[in-house]
Design a protein around this motif. Structure first.
Motif, PDB file in Angstrom:
ATOM      1  N   GLU A 128       0.808  -1.206   0.000  1.00 24.50           N
ATOM      2  CA  GLU A 128       0.000   0.000   0.000  1.00 24.50           C
ATOM      3  C   GLU A 128       0.846   1.263   0.000  1.00 24.50           C
ATOM      4  O   GLU A 128       2.041   1.223   0.302  1.00 24.50           O
ATOM      5  CB  GLU A 128      -0.947   0.010   1.198  1.00 24.50           C
ATOM      6  CG  GLU A 128      -0.240  -0.071   2.532  1.00 24.50           C
ATOM      7  CD  GLU A 128      -1.217  -0.159   3.704  1.00 24.50           C
ATOM      8  OE1 GLU A 128      -0.767   0.072   4.832  1.00 24.50           O
ATOM      9  OE2 GLU A 128      -2.408  -0.455   3.493  1.00 24.50           O
ATOM     10  N   LEU A 129       0.183   2.364  -0.383  1.00 27.81           N
ATOM     11  CA  LEU A 129       0.851   3.653  -0.357  1.00 27.81           C
ATOM     12  C   LEU A 129       0.817   4.179   1.069  1.00 27.81           C
ATOM     13  O   LEU A 129      -0.234   4.166   1.708  1.00 27.81           O
ATOM     14  CB  LEU A 129       0.085   4.655  -1.227  1.00 27.81           C
ATOM     15  CG  LEU A 129       0.359   4.677  -2.704  1.00 27.81           C
ATOM     16  CD1 LEU A 129      -0.567   5.691  -3.351  1.00 27.81           C
ATOM     17  CD2 LEU A 129       1.801   5.070  -2.957  1.00 27.81           C
ATOM     18  N   GLU A 130       1.943   4.593   1.500  1.00 24.02           N
ATOM     19  CA  GLU A 130       1.964   5.171   2.846  1.00 24.02           C
ATOM     20  C   GLU A 130       2.253   6.651   2.717  1.00 24.02           C
ATOM     21  O   GLU A 130       3.193   7.055   2.044  1.00 24.02           O
ATOM     22  CB  GLU A 130       3.052   4.512   3.699  1.00 24.02           C
ATOM     23  CG  GLU A 130       2.661   3.142   4.204  1.00 24.02           C
ATOM     24  CD  GLU A 130       3.646   2.647   5.253  1.00 24.02           C
ATOM     25  OE1 GLU A 130       3.684   3.241   6.344  1.00 24.02           O
ATOM     26  OE2 GLU A 130       4.376   1.696   4.956  1.00 24.02           O
ATOM     27  N   SER A 131       1.456   7.410   3.358  1.00 27.67           N
ATOM     28  CA  SER A 131       1.690   8.841   3.396  1.00 27.67           C
ATOM     29  C   SER A 131       1.615   9.241   4.862  1.00 27.67           C
ATOM     30  O   SER A 131       0.603   9.728   5.349  1.00 27.67           O
ATOM     31  CB  SER A 131       0.618   9.556   2.568  1.00 27.67           C
ATOM     32  OG  SER A 131       0.743  10.930   2.743  1.00 27.67           O
ATOM     33  N   SER A 132       2.675   8.949   5.532  1.00 27.96           N
ATOM     34  CA  SER A 132       2.692   9.152   6.991  1.00 27.96           C
ATOM     35  C   SER A 132       4.140   9.290   7.438  1.00 27.96           C
ATOM     36  O   SER A 132       5.058   9.012   6.662  1.00 27.96           O
ATOM     37  CB  SER A 132       2.038   7.955   7.681  1.00 27.96           C
ATOM     38  OG  SER A 132       2.742   6.784   7.332  1.00 27.96           O
ATOM     39  N   ILE A 157       3.677   5.956  -6.035  1.00 26.16           N
ATOM     40  CA  ILE A 157       2.444   5.437  -6.625  1.00 26.16           C
ATOM     41  C   ILE A 157       2.750   4.393  -7.699  1.00 26.16           C
ATOM     42  O   ILE A 157       1.923   3.559  -8.029  1.00 26.16           O
ATOM     43  CB  ILE A 157       1.594   6.612  -7.160  1.00 26.16           C
ATOM     44  CG1 ILE A 157       0.122   6.364  -6.812  1.00 26.16           C
ATOM     45  CG2 ILE A 157       1.763   6.841  -8.628  1.00 26.16           C
ATOM     46  CD1 ILE A 157      -0.636   7.587  -6.447  1.00 26.16           C
ATOM     47  N   ASN A 158       3.990   4.451  -8.235  1.00 31.99           N
ATOM     48  CA  ASN A 158       4.430   3.435  -9.191  1.00 31.99           C
ATOM     49  C   ASN A 158       5.238   2.357  -8.476  1.00 31.99           C
ATOM     50  O   ASN A 158       6.330   1.982  -8.902  1.00 31.99           O
ATOM     51  CB  ASN A 158       5.239   4.091 -10.313  1.00 31.99           C
ATOM     52  CG  ASN A 158       4.346   4.855 -11.271  1.00 31.99           C
ATOM     53  OD1 ASN A 158       3.575   4.264 -12.025  1.00 31.99           O
ATOM     54  ND2 ASN A 158       4.410   6.180 -11.203  1.00 31.99           N
ATOM     55  N   ASP A 159       4.711   1.919  -7.393  1.00 31.81           N
ATOM     56  CA  ASP A 159       5.259   0.801  -6.605  1.00 31.81           C
ATOM     57  C   ASP A 159       6.694   1.039  -6.138  1.00 31.81           C
ATOM     58  O   ASP A 159       7.478   0.104  -5.995  1.00 31.81           O
ATOM     59  CB  ASP A 159       5.193  -0.504  -7.416  1.00 31.81           C
ATOM     60  CG  ASP A 159       3.777  -0.794  -7.877  1.00 31.81           C
ATOM     61  OD1 ASP A 159       2.845  -0.240  -7.260  1.00 31.81           O
ATOM     62  OD2 ASP A 159       3.601  -1.549  -8.837  1.00 31.81           O
ATOM     63  N   THR A 197      -2.529  14.185 -13.619  1.00 30.25           N
ATOM     64  CA  THR A 197      -1.834  13.275 -12.694  1.00 30.25           C
ATOM     65  C   THR A 197      -1.277  14.072 -11.518  1.00 30.25           C
ATOM     66  O   THR A 197      -1.431  13.683 -10.360  1.00 30.25           O
ATOM     67  CB  THR A 197      -0.681  12.542 -13.423  1.00 30.25           C
ATOM     68  OG1 THR A 197      -1.196  11.988 -14.614  1.00 30.25           O
ATOM     69  CG2 THR A 197      -0.084  11.456 -12.565  1.00 30.25           C
ATOM     70  N   GLN A 255      -4.051  15.145  -9.223  1.00 30.11           N
ATOM     71  CA  GLN A 255      -4.587  14.038  -8.421  1.00 30.11           C
ATOM     72  C   GLN A 255      -3.603  13.584  -7.337  1.00 30.11           C
ATOM     73  O   GLN A 255      -3.996  13.200  -6.246  1.00 30.11           O
ATOM     74  CB  GLN A 255      -4.986  12.886  -9.348  1.00 30.11           C
ATOM     75  CG  GLN A 255      -6.244  13.237 -10.156  1.00 30.11           C
ATOM     76  CD  GLN A 255      -6.453  12.398 -11.385  1.00 30.11           C
ATOM     77  OE1 GLN A 255      -6.037  11.247 -11.436  1.00 30.11           O
ATOM     78  NE2 GLN A 255      -7.112  12.973 -12.393  1.00 30.11           N
ATOM     79  N   TYR A 256      -2.314  13.657  -7.646  1.00 28.85           N
ATOM     80  CA  TYR A 256      -1.310  13.373  -6.600  1.00 28.85           C
ATOM     81  C   TYR A 256      -1.480  14.365  -5.435  1.00 28.85           C
ATOM     82  O   TYR A 256      -1.424  13.997  -4.269  1.00 28.85           O
ATOM     83  CB  TYR A 256       0.101  13.537  -7.154  1.00 28.85           C
ATOM     84  CG  TYR A 256       0.590  12.408  -8.033  1.00 28.85           C
ATOM     85  CD1 TYR A 256      -0.172  11.264  -8.240  1.00 28.85           C
ATOM     86  CD2 TYR A 256       1.828  12.495  -8.656  1.00 28.85           C
ATOM     87  CE1 TYR A 256       0.300  10.247  -9.058  1.00 28.85           C
ATOM     88  CE2 TYR A 256       2.304  11.484  -9.466  1.00 28.85           C
ATOM     89  CZ  TYR A 256       1.528  10.363  -9.664  1.00 28.85           C
ATOM     90  OH  TYR A 256       1.998   9.356 -10.455  1.00 28.85           O
ATOM     91  N   PHE A 279      -4.421  13.556  -3.409  1.00 28.84           N
ATOM     92  CA  PHE A 279      -4.110  12.411  -2.565  1.00 28.84           C
ATOM     93  C   PHE A 279      -3.281  12.856  -1.353  1.00 28.84           C
ATOM     94  O   PHE A 279      -3.542  12.457  -0.220  1.00 28.84           O
ATOM     95  CB  PHE A 279      -3.341  11.369  -3.392  1.00 28.84           C
ATOM     96  CG  PHE A 279      -2.501  10.428  -2.579  1.00 28.84           C
ATOM     97  CD1 PHE A 279      -3.094   9.540  -1.682  1.00 28.84           C
ATOM     98  CD2 PHE A 279      -1.113  10.422  -2.697  1.00 28.84           C
ATOM     99  CE1 PHE A 279      -2.315   8.677  -0.916  1.00 28.84           C
ATOM    100  CE2 PHE A 279      -0.332   9.566  -1.934  1.00 28.84           C
ATOM    101  CZ  PHE A 279      -0.932   8.694  -1.044  1.00 28.84           C
TER     102      PHE A 279
END
Lengths: 259, 803
Positions: free
Chosen positions: B115-119, B511-513, B527, B530-531, B534
């Motif tokens: 998962e994407l982590e934004s923390s 976002i691209n793994d 893009t 939207q980033y 997010f």
């Protein structure tokens, strides 16, 4: 005989009074407030206006669908309708009973859905004054609620309740040291809140207006105004087309539906 | 003016009452004395850079942060992280601290495999060594963290302390500089951490600068006053000779400082020298009046005669008011020439010194005689003759040298001057806030350590303005920002840069793994939008406030430098602006901004200010000299002993490696204003003696005999007075004291050796015998002549200490 009747009336009155007081403790008021929010299906659109300290604004419009499961867990699906560059961006938030919420985001520009890690309670929801903690169901068993008075807001009598995190875990994860909530007496809709940060300073003010009764019998406020007094940033939410009780397909709350 | 003394005598009590009343009122303003350390205070409020800075601050927030570094063998070990975390929480509990950003709580965007982590990277501090190692690798690989929150070797972590919003500079000073910084220091002092802590940043520098300035002011003034009391006591040896001049000095200081306070003019590092300088200069004027008064009093055969005191006061006034007027005017001219400076502290210094001298002129001619009128005649104490033997010998030596070896003096002067002036080539113009502090000062050491071991503390921003909303969401613009960042990072003095493009790049990779090849700007505007949406979904509404404005019309590239040199900053800013405007399209404008850039603009004006104010001072003083002497050749010659020491001073600065900065740039005008007094005294006496004696030898000897000693005494008093600046916390003020002392001594030597040679060799007698000379001697000449006769009659005496 007369004395007996008077005594009996006084006793009944006292009992009734005590019962009344007990019935409307802080917790009870909050339970009733929570009950107004928990409906099986709810949907509507929200126009958001975000204004920063320099009076610059951002406009967004989203469609929102909410479902409460039989266990009372809240699922929320949000689809961005405007502005054009974020149109089609979708957010899915699934509440878990004993764990963090599961969240997914779909970005149409790259046509990908990505699971995102649980947001902090204090994090902002899409740039608004609302935090994820504000969006979640009230954790009634993790706070102490005290009625600290009664006040009239917009001509409506309200209970004034102080909510303080009660458990060590809640104290740790909550972004607030205290909240003061104004709950309308007639329909238990929350119409005003003051949020205090961990230092005890006033942090945010929430005001709801234009409370209407929907055909389903539920009451909803159609205008929200939130202000972060620390950074002087405000959020105005204008709700429309709120429909409660109309069934929403469960697949709406699935990851597959995001794409 | 003759009617002034009878008026003063008649209204003595009223005059004293008025002076005391106004002084009392002025004294009540003293608690409001304001120390101003703001970098903005250097330039005028309406200066373009200041206005731009204020506008940028309004949009992007304040960049004045405090930086705490934590160093240990491994700043990312569990123990270190726990210590940093504990300290962060303690610091965040300080009332006026808005937030503390560290490696632990700074938000990171990454892909964790599922998962994407934004923390924050360390939302939980792990104890598992494997996880710690993994996070350590992530932290060091993150370009947004590296050199911002963690050093490249992982041994030093930084805590950036952001302060709450403040509306005014005074608000910032009271809440942040005076209260919060102290609380931070208290927390650091009792933290007892395993790691080593250093505290730096502009707010810390400003807080200590203010504290040192206050300390210096409260040290200088008592020291100079003690010195003045000593000089007065030694000279007059009676109470009135000490008390009254001291009161006049006090009045001057109170009125001048009171006016500054009433006009809301704060004390800056430059104006810390104002009060002691005023004490030294005005004390010498007071001594001058009192000496004359006692001389006149002494000539009364019977001091008990009624009216002896009154006559002595009137006579003293008649003797001194005109020469004192010219001396005051020339000194004021020297200081007022600084008033044209656009550098505010220099301007203030010039204007308020001139005001102080004007106030003193009024006080000496009214308050001082009013006090004396109220007293009965005392018997003045006659100083012992042996007190002057050294100065007498020196005068004879100088007189002999001028007579016997005039050409030797000229040759030595020329050779000496050439030698010193060669140092001019080494003279560097510089402004460096850190070099104001002494080398072993803890504030300087801490800041230098952070800059050397970690990263630059000083932050500036390139503000890139467009006229279109969402412009800085466009991939093309973001790529140009990265190109600009690459250029800025290539500059040797820059440690790191940060812009919104860094976050977009980081998000694209996440976002691209987490693919490192995707650490680039995406190709599509949507893009990027939207980033950002997010990112907004997991942060605060003002997440990117420091980097881009709300509607993405204007953006910022932040960069940090380890240099404190304003010369370097100005050059960096110039190069970056040129490069930025090359990179971006024509409708986009790039400007380098920051509080230190404002200081750097003041740097640009040092040389201009120096040249303009010196030219103005010379022009004014030369004009006054011409009015006084009415002789072009004499006027031009009188310029030589004043201009030469100033030129030599610049050479001397070059040889010693002392840079021309804010403090040293005022030396020339200060020295000129004070030094020219000696030339006036000498010239007047010289002209007078020339009329009496046929031989040049006798003219020079008599002139030196009667003016040389007082000139030496005054210079010694001023030089000794300037030594208080050597105890300053600031090396800039130390240099000011040192150089001004040196220039005053050179001025004296030029007046006593070079100037007499020039006068005897280049000023024919015929040139000074004008009709006006014969018929109506110039008032000043006449005054000096009278003084001269009396001084001769009363030799040996101390009365002539002040020229």
């Amino acid at each position: 005989m007369a004395k007996i009747i008077v005594t009996a009336i006084l006793c009944v009155g006292l009992y009734t009074g005590l019962a009344y007081c007990e019935a409307f403790s802080g917790l009870d008021i909050m339970k009733r407030n929570d009950a107004t929010q928990v409906v099986n299906f709810e949907q509507g659109t929200i126009s958001m206006t975000l204004t920063n300290s320099n009076n610059r604004v951002r406009h967004r419009k989203v469609a929102q669908k909410i479902m409460h499961t039989q266990k009372g867990l809240r699922y929320r699906f949000i689809n961005f309708l405007s502005p054009g560059d974020v149109k089609g961006t979708k957010l899915l938030s699934l509440e878990n009973k004993d764990d963090d919420d599961t969240q997914w985001i779909f970005l149409p520009a790259i046509k990908r859905a990505r699971q995102i890690s649980a947001a902090n309670n204090t994090d902002s929801f899409v740039g608004t004054e609302m935090s994820f903690e504000d969006l979640r169901r009230e954790k009634l068993n993790e706070h102490t609620y005290t009625v600290i008075g009664e006040e009239t807001i917009d001509g409506q009598p309200c209970y004034k309740i102080e909510a303080i995190p009660a458990t060590p875990e809640r104290k740790k994860i909550s972004g607030y040291s205290k909240r003061i909530l104004w709950i309308r007496k007639d329909n238990f809709v929350g119409v005003q809140s003051h949020f205090f940060d961990k230092k005890g300073d006033l942090m945010k003010v929430f005001q709801a207006s234009d409370v209407r009764q929907l055909p389903s019998g539920h009451h909803r406020a159609f205008n929200f105004h939130l202000k972060n007094v620390k950074i002087n940033h405000t959020t105005d939410l204008l709700f429309s087309e709120i429909v409660i009780g109309q069934k929403i397909n469960k697949r709406t709350f699935s990851v597959r539906n995001l794409k | 003016m003759k009617s002034l003394m009878p008026w003063v005598e008649k209204n003595a009590k009223l005059i004293i009452a008025v002076f005391i009343l106004i002084s009392g009122a002025m004294a009540t303003t003293l608690p409001d004395l304001r120390i101003n350390t703001s970098t903005k205070s250097l330039v005028e409020e309406d200066a373009p850079y200041t206005q731009f800075y204020e506008k940028a601050k309004q949009i992007f927030g304040n960049e004045e942060i405090a930086l705490i570094t934590y160093s240990s063998d491994d700043a990312l070990s569990e123990k270190s992280l726990l210590e940093i975390n504990r300290l962060t929480h303690e610091l965040e509990n300080i009332k006026y601290v808005d937030k503390v950003r560290t490696i632990i709580n700074a938000k990171d965007i990454r892909f964790n495999g599922t998962e994407l982590e934004s923390s924050p990277l360390y939302a939980e501090i792990p104890s598992d060594p494997a996880i710690l190692a993994e996070k350590r690798a992530q932290a060091l690989a993150n370009p947004i963290f590296r050199n911002t929150f963690i050093s490249e070797d992982g041994k030093t972590a930084a805590m950036a302390v952001y302060f709450k919003h403040y509306t005014t500079e005074e608000d910032f000073k009271k809440k942040i500089l005076e209260t919060t910084v102290e609380e931070i220091e208290t927390i650091l002092a009792r933290s007892h951490l395993n790691g080593e802590l250093h505290l730096g940043g502009l707010p810390i520098v400003r807080r200590y600068a203010a504290s040192y300035m206050l300390h210096d002011v409260f040290t200088y003034v008592p020291c100079t006053l003690a010195l003045v009391i000593l000089v007065l006591a030694l000279n007059f040896r009676n109470l009135r000779g000490v008390i009254f001049p001291l009161m006049t000095v006090f009045i001057t200081i109170l009125w001048t400082v009171g006016t500054m306070i009433l006009l809301d003019v704060g004390i800056t590092i430059i104006t810390t020298v104002l009060m002691p300088l005023l004490v030294v200069i005005t004390a010498s004027y007071n001594i001058h009046f009192m000496s004359q008064y006692e001389t006149d009093l002494e000539h009364h055969t019977n001091l008990k005669t009624p009216g002896a005191n009154r006559e002595a006061i009137s006579s003293a006034f008649q003797h001194v008011y005109k020469p004192f007027f010219f001396i005051a005017v020339t000194t004021m001219a020297g200081f007022l020439s600084l008033g044209i400076a656009k550098i505010v502290p220099i301007h203030d210094m010039g204007v308020y010194m001139a005001l102080g001298i004007a106030i003193n002129y009024i006080a000496v001619n009214t308050f001082l005689p009013a006090c004396l009128f109220l007293l009965s005649s005392p018997r003045p104490v006659v100083a012992k003759a042996n007190k002057r033997q050294i100065l007498d010998r020196l005068v004879h030596i100088f007189s002999g040298m001028v007579h016997r070896r005039p050409y030797t003096i000229l040759v030595v002067t020329v050779l000496f001057s050439i030698g010193i002036l060669l140092g001019f080539r080494e003279l560097k113009v510089e402004m460096d806030n850190m070099s104001y502090f002494r080398k072993n000062d803890p504030v300087r050491l801490a800041n230098e350590w952070i800059c050397k071991e970690f990263s630059g503390i000083n932050q500036m921003s390139v503000v890139i303005e467009s006229d279109r909303e969402n412009y800085f969401k466009h991939p093309d613009m973001l790529k140009k920002m990265i190109a600009l960042q690459h250029y800025i990072e290539s500059l040797p003095e820059v440690d790191s840069t940060l812009s919104i493009a860094d976050f977009i790049t980081r998000m694209n990779q996440a976002i691209n793994d987490g693919d490192p090849n995707q650490a680039v700007i995406p190709e599509d505007l949507n893009t990027v939008s939207q980033y950002l949406l997010f990112y907004e979904n997991s942060g605060n509404p003002d997440n990117f406030k420091q980097l881009v404005d709300y509607d993405f019309k204007n953006a910022v590239v932040l960069f940090r430098s380890n240099s404190w040199s304003m010369r370097v900053w100005r050059e960096i800013a110039r190069q970056i602006e040129i490069r930025a405007n090359e990179i971006f399209p024509e409708d986009v404008h790039a400007t380098v901004s920051g509080s230190l850039i404002i200081t750097a603009t003041a740097f640009d004006q040092i040389v201009t200010t120096q040249i303009n104010s010196l030219l103005l001072a010379f022009a004014t003083i030369t004009t006054i000299m011409f009015i006084l002497f009415r002789n072009i050749r004499l006027t031009l010659l009188s310029v030589v002993p004043n201009i030469l020491p100033i030129l030599l001073n610049f050479g001397f600065m070059g040889w010693l490696g002392i840079r021309l900065d804010l403090a040293t740039s005022i030396i020339a005008c200060v020295a000129l204003g004070i030094g020219v007094d000696d030339t006036i005294h000498f010239t007047c006496r010289f002209l007078d003696e020339r009329k009496r004696h046929a031989s040049n030898k006798e003219v020079i000897h008599q002139t030196l005999l009667h003016t040389g000693k007082p000139m030496m005494r005054t210079t010694i008093a001023i030089v000794v007075g300037f030594q208080v600046f050597l105890i300053s916390h600031f090396s800039a003020i130390f240099n000011f004291g040192l150089l001004t002392s040196w220039i005053m001594i050179i001025c004296l030597l030029a007046d006593l050796l070079l100037y007499p040679v020039l006068l005897t060799k280049l000023l024919p007698r015929a040139a000074t015998t004008t009709p006006s000379d014969v018929v109506i001697p110039h008032p000043l000449q006449r005054t000096i002549a009278i003084e001269n006769n009396e001084a001769s009659a009363s030799e040996p005496r101390v009365s002539s200490i002040s020229k």
